[in-house]
Design an enzyme around this catalytic site. Structure first.
Site: not given
Ligand code: MRU
Length: 364
Positions: A46-47, A88, A215, A256
């Site tokens: 999550g970002a 990432r 997720q 993201d």
């Molecule tokens: O690969 P992830 O699980 O890190 O991807 C997360 C997402 O795409 C979320 O929607 C995004 O980071 C927003 S979190 C507030």
């Protein structure tokens, strides 16, 4: 409220999200490599949560440093940042968090042999009056902890700004996880939903399972259940049908990276949802903090998209479901063009089209 990431006895404490929903396990990460691995393997994800964990990773590594002066210390910080920034590529919050750590250090560059300014050192700090390098270590840690505190306030404000868009009896669709687990603890898209619930609104939330790493199925349903919100899990390919059946009033997801024109990168599958929402005349909202905006990037074409291992698709969770040797394409994110977005909910307010102009104004 969940505490996704924190500092505990000299270690970075995170929830291992790969173990949810079966087990709620906390990891105490004690080395930079462990922090880097936790980010790339999505134990922390999550970002915003990635950015906060990386900032704590810098504090962790530098806490172990035996640098003798500012320039040695700074070189080590730079190497640490370089390493963490390769974990990432898509979530801009990672680079934002690392940049903030770098900036605070630059501001502490010694003037006449003294730290200037002594920002980040509270009066009661046990490091007050201790060695110069120890003070730098404390300043970095304080900055990372401050970012965590701020994230909480920011998510609460996103929640309040977004909740006004949600009517009583609203039926919402979300994708991936933009909840407490993706931030310090409250969430962006889910923060909006939690706030609407706190306001007494009746809600029903449909959750895409979010292939390939699920997720939505594993994390978002877990969070919504904790909040006692009516939750219905669907496979990603059911979204079109339930929109056509008029089961959805509004779609809300996280981000993201948001480019200067509002184009938004988010978990793979978000773009398809936006197209479907437009076809069914359903409002499509993004909820994100300002740290998810990358104003140096003009439009979505320039956003780097992470490609992940083939086995996430062919052998999900260790079970082979496709023949060995089959070719695979596994982008982890896609970009939704801003013309498909109804609004972007931030801690500063809700941005409506025309995005280019309104984003510029908001950040002026
Ligand atoms: O690969 P992830 O699980 O890190 O991807 C997360 C997402 O795409 C979320 O929607 C995004 O980071 C927003 S979190 C507030």
């Amino acid at each position: 409220m969940i505490k996704t990431v924190g500092w505990y006895r000299g270690k970075v404490k995170v929830i291992d999200q790969t173990q949810l929903p079966e087990k709620l396990i906390y990891l105490n990460l004690s080395t930079l490599k462990e922090v880097g691995e936790a980010i790339s393997s999505l134990k922390v994800r999550g970002a915003p949560a990635i950015g906060l964990t990386a900032a704590l990773g810098v504090a962790l590594q530098m806490n172990l440093s035996s640098a003798k002066n500012y320039s040695e210390f700074r070189k080590e910080v730079e190497a640490t940042i370089k390493y963490l920034s390769t974990r990432r590529p898509t979530a801009v919050n990672l680079f934002w968090g690392l940049k903030r750590m770098e900036k605070v250090l630059v501001r502490c560059k010694p003037v006449g042999g003294r730290i200037h300014p002594t920002r980040g050192l509270d009066k009661s700090s046990p490091y007050k009056g201790s060695s110069y390098i120890n003070r730098l270590k404390r300043i970095l840690l304080n900055e990372a902890l401050l970012m965590i505190e701020e994230d909480d306030e920011i998510c609460r404000r996103i929640g309040e700004n977004g909740a006004s868009l949600i009517k009583d009896d609203c039926k919402i669709l979300t994708h991936c996880n933009a909840g407490g687990l993706a931030t310090a603890g409250f969430g962006t898209a889910l923060g909006v939903i939690f706030t609407a619930k706190e306001q007494g609104k009746r809600l029903r939330v449909y959750v895409d399972e979010t292939r390939p790493l699920l997720q939505g199925a594993r994390l978002t349903t877990w969070e919504l259940k904790k909040y006692k919100i009516e939750t219905i899990l669907i496979c990603d390919n059911m979204a079109g049908l339930i929109m056509r059946q008029k089961r959805i009033d509004l779609v809300i997801v996280g981000a993201d990276r948001i480019a200067a024109n509002g184009d938004t990168a988010n978990k793979i599958g978000t773009y398809s949802l936006a197209v479907l929402a437009r076809a069914h005349k359903i409002p499509f909202y993004i909820a994100a903090p300002s740290s998810s905006f990358d104003l140096k990037i003009k439009n979505g074409e320039k956003i780097p998209i992470e490609e992940r291992a083939e086995k996430e698709i062919t052998c999900p969770f260790g079970k082979r479901i496709a023949p060995a040797g089959i070719k695979v394409y596994n982008p982890a994110f896609d970009v939704t063009p801003s013309w498909l977005i109804s609004g972007i909910i931030t801690e500063k307010g809700v941005i409506h089209p025309p995005f280019q102009k309104n984003i510029q104004e908001l950040f002026a």
